[in-house]
Write a protein that holds these residues in place. Structure first.
Motif, PDB file in Angstrom:
ATOM      1  N   ARG A  53       0.820  -1.216   0.000  1.00 54.28           N
ATOM      2  CA  ARG A  53       0.000   0.000   0.000  1.00 54.28           C
ATOM      3  C   ARG A  53       0.849   1.260   0.000  1.00 54.28           C
ATOM      4  N   TYR A  54       0.237   2.314  -0.516  1.00 58.62           N
ATOM      5  CA  TYR A  54       0.743   3.671  -0.316  1.00 58.62           C
ATOM      6  C   TYR A  54      -0.464   4.547  -0.011  1.00 58.62           C
ATOM      7  N   ALA A  55      -0.518   5.097   1.190  1.00 61.61           N
ATOM      8  CA  ALA A  55      -1.566   6.047   1.599  1.00 61.61           C
ATOM      9  C   ALA A  55      -2.963   5.552   1.254  1.00 61.61           C
ATOM     10  N   GLY A  56      -3.237   4.303   1.570  1.00 63.09           N
ATOM     11  CA  GLY A  56      -4.553   3.746   1.360  1.00 63.09           C
ATOM     12  C   GLY A  56      -4.777   3.158  -0.013  1.00 63.09           C
ATOM     13  N   PHE A 138       6.056   4.945  -8.064  1.00 61.43           N
ATOM     14  CA  PHE A 138       5.792   6.385  -8.161  1.00 61.43           C
ATOM     15  C   PHE A 138       4.288   6.543  -8.148  1.00 61.43           C
ATOM     16  N   PRO A 139       3.684   6.825  -6.981  1.00 60.94           N
ATOM     17  CA  PRO A 139       2.227   6.818  -6.872  1.00 60.94           C
ATOM     18  C   PRO A 139       1.539   8.064  -7.409  1.00 60.94           C
ATOM     19  N   VAL A 278       6.710   5.535   4.789  1.00 62.19           N
ATOM     20  CA  VAL A 278       5.732   5.445   3.707  1.00 62.19           C
ATOM     21  C   VAL A 278       4.335   5.314   4.299  1.00 62.19           C
ATOM     22  N   PRO A 279       3.448   6.307   4.074  1.00 61.62           N
ATOM     23  CA  PRO A 279       2.096   6.226   4.636  1.00 61.62           C
ATOM     24  C   PRO A 279       1.372   4.969   4.177  1.00 61.62           C
ATOM     25  N   GLN A 280       0.615   4.380   5.095  1.00 57.94           N
ATOM     26  CA  GLN A 280      -0.110   3.155   4.786  1.00 57.94           C
ATOM     27  C   GLN A 280      -1.616   3.380   4.679  1.00 57.94           C
ATOM     28  N   GLU A 284      -3.256   8.510   6.507  1.00 57.02           N
ATOM     29  CA  GLU A 284      -1.798   8.623   6.659  1.00 57.02           C
ATOM     30  C   GLU A 284      -1.372   8.689   8.126  1.00 57.02           C
ATOM     31  N   LEU A 285      -2.156   8.104   9.008  1.00 48.90           N
ATOM     32  CA  LEU A 285      -1.810   8.068  10.431  1.00 48.90           C
ATOM     33  C   LEU A 285      -1.111   6.770  10.812  1.00 48.90           C
ATOM     34  N   THR A 286      -0.718   5.992   9.828  1.00 46.75           N
ATOM     35  CA  THR A 286       0.209   4.879  10.018  1.00 46.75           C
ATOM     36  C   THR A 286       1.251   4.961   8.910  1.00 46.75           C
ATOM     37  N   ASN A 287       2.438   4.459   9.175  1.00 48.92           N
ATOM     38  CA  ASN A 287       3.481   4.460   8.149  1.00 48.92           C
ATOM     39  C   ASN A 287       4.305   3.190   8.252  1.00 48.92           C
TER      40      ASN A 287
END
Length: 372
Positions: A53-56, A138-139, A278-280, A284-287
Motif C-alpha cells: 500500500r501507499y496512503a490507502g 511512483f504513486p 511510507v504512509p499506509q 496517513e496516520l500509520t506508516n
C-alpha cells in the motif's frame, strides 16, 4: 502569472500558514510525486505477486519469471478482488476469481470466457523500479516519474567497507512525527537507559528548498558506553575529555527522505543511515518504515560480522523506544482533536514548515451554506 510563479507563491503562503500554526501538520498528506519503497525485494519471489500500500491505495507487485517487477492497482476491474491473490503466468497476473489477466501495462489481455475483441478496460499501473534491495513505485502523476530521480547513495549499501542492516516495521503515527523524532537529538534523554547520560550540543542548521539539516556533537556525562555503540565507533570510549564532542552527527530531511551520518573530522562516516516513512492508511496516520543502516567495518572486518547480532539488538531497543513515544504522540493528537504541540526548537520549526510546504495540505473547512 505563470505556473512557476504561482507555485512559488503558493509555497510561500503555506510557509506563512505553517509558521502561524494555522495548518495542522498531522493532516498534511505526503506528496505522491516522489519514489517510495513499498516492499523489500526479498519479499517478492520470481513468479509471485504480493499486495502492498501507499496512503490507502492498494498496490499489487508482480515479479514475472523473466523481466523486471511491475506494479498494478490491487483490484481486478471485474469484481475488485485483489490481484495480489492471483497467480503469475508468463508476464501477466491472473485474478483468482474469474481468471481475468493483466499485463505490465495494466491492460486486460485475457478473459477466458470472452472473445479477444470484447476485452474490457484494464487497471491503473504505477511506474516501478528496483534498487538497493527495495521495490519503489511512483504513486503520483506518472508523467513526472522520469523527471524525478530515485534517491541515490542509500546509506553505504553498495560499499564493501560497510556492513548494512535493512530494517523496518509498521508504526502507528503520521510520518511527520518520525521526521521530528530523528531530527531532534535532544530526546537522547529518553534513551539514557540504553546509552547512558548524553549531553547533545546543537551546532547549527541548514535550510534550503526541500531540505532541512541539523548538526550535533555529544558528550557522555555518566554511564558506560553500551557495547552496541562501541561496535558503531569501532572502539571503547569513556566519559573522558578526549571523547567529548569529538564526533559530528548530521541529520537531514531531504523531502521525503531522511539521513543521519556520524563522522569525525573529514574521515568517512562510522555510521550512515537512510530512512523513509511510507504512509499506509488513507488518513496517513500509520506508516511503514524502510531503513538502511550502514556501519563502517573495523580493521579486522570479520569482527563486525561476529558481533552483528549485538548491534542489531542494541539498535532494536533504541527503535522500540522511539516507536513507543511517537505512537504516544499520535494518541494524544487523536484525544485532543488536533496538534497542540508547543515547539520551541528552531530546527524542528523549520522542519515542520518544510513538511507542510512539500506535502499536500488539507482541504480548507467548508462553511455550511445556510440556504442549502
Amino acid at each position: 502569472m505563470d505556473q512557476t510563479a504561482q507555485t512559488d507563491s503558493s509555497t510561500q503562503e503555506l510557509a506563512v500558514e505553517a509558521r502561524k500554526g494555522k495548518i495542522d501538520l498531522r493532516r498534511v498528506r505526503s506528496n505522491p510525486d516522489y519514489w517510495y519503497p513499498v516492499a523489500w525485494s526479498r519479499e517478492l519471489k520470481p513468479g509471485k505477486t504480493i499486495g502492498t500500500r501507499y496512503a490507502g491505495t492498494p498496490i499489487a507487485l508482480v515479479r514475472p519469471d523473466a523481466g523486471p517487477v511491475f506494479a498494478l492497482e490491487d483490484r481486478c476491474a471485474h469484481r475488485q478482488v485483489p490481484l495480489s491473490k492471483g497467480t503469475v503466468e508468463g508476464a501477466s497476473v491472473k485474478c483468482c476469481y474469474h481468471g481475468w489477466a493483466y499485463g505490465r501495462s495494466g491492460r486486460c489481455i485475457d478473459v477466458p470466457y470472452l472473445g479477444k475483441g470484447k476485452l474490457p478496460n484494464g487497471v491503473r499501473t504505477f511506474p516501478c523500479r528496483e534498487q538497493d534491495g527495495m521495490i519503489f513505485v511512483f504513486p503520483g502523476d506518472p508523467e513526472k516519474a522520469d523527471t524525478v530521480p530515485l534517491p541515490v547513495h542509500l546509506a553505504r549499501a553498495s560499499n564493501p567497507a560497510y556492513k548494512t542492516r535493512y530494517f523496518g516495521t509498521t508504526i502507528g503515527c503520521h510520518y511527520s512525527f518520525m521526521h521530528e523524532n530523528l531530527m531532534d537529538m535532544n530526546h537522547q534523554f529518553m534513551h539514557s537507559k540504553q546509552m547512558g547520560q548524553m549531553k547533545p550540543r546543537f551546532l547549527g542548521q541548514k535550510r534550503e528548498p526541500k531540505l532541512v539539516e541539523a548538526r550535533y556533537s555529544f558528550a557522555r556525562t555518566s554511564g558506560k558506553q553500551p557495547f552496541g555503540e562501541a561496535l558503531i565507533f569501532g572502539e571503547r570510549r569513556d566519559s573522558s575529555e578526549k571523547f567529548q564532542h569529538r564526533d559530528v552527527m548530521t541529520i537531514r530531511t531531504e523531502y521525503p527522505y531522511q539521513t543521519l551520518r556520524i563522522q569525525t573530522g573529514d574521515e568517512d562516516p562510522v555510521m550512515d543511515l537512510w530512512i523513509v516513512y511510507v504512509p499506509q492508511s488513507a488518513d496517513e496516520l500509520t506508516n511503514r518504515t524502510f531503513g538502511l543502516l550502514s556501519v563502517k567495518r573495523p580493521k579486522i572486518g570479520s569482527l563486525l560480522d561476529i558481533a552483528w547480532p549485538f548491534l542489531v539488538a542494541f539498535t532494536n531497543r533504541i527503535f522500540a523506544e522511539d516507536r513507543e513515544i511517537v505512537e504516544l504522540e499520535q494518541n494524544a493528537w487523536r484525544e485532543l482533536g488536533g496538534d497542540h504541540n508547543v515547539e520551541v526548537f528552531p530546527v524542528i520549526n523549520a522542519l515542520r514548515e518544510l513538511l507542510t510546504e512539500c506535502g499536500i495540505p488539507p482541504e480548507p473547512a467548508q462553511t455550511p451554506n445556510p440556504n442549502a
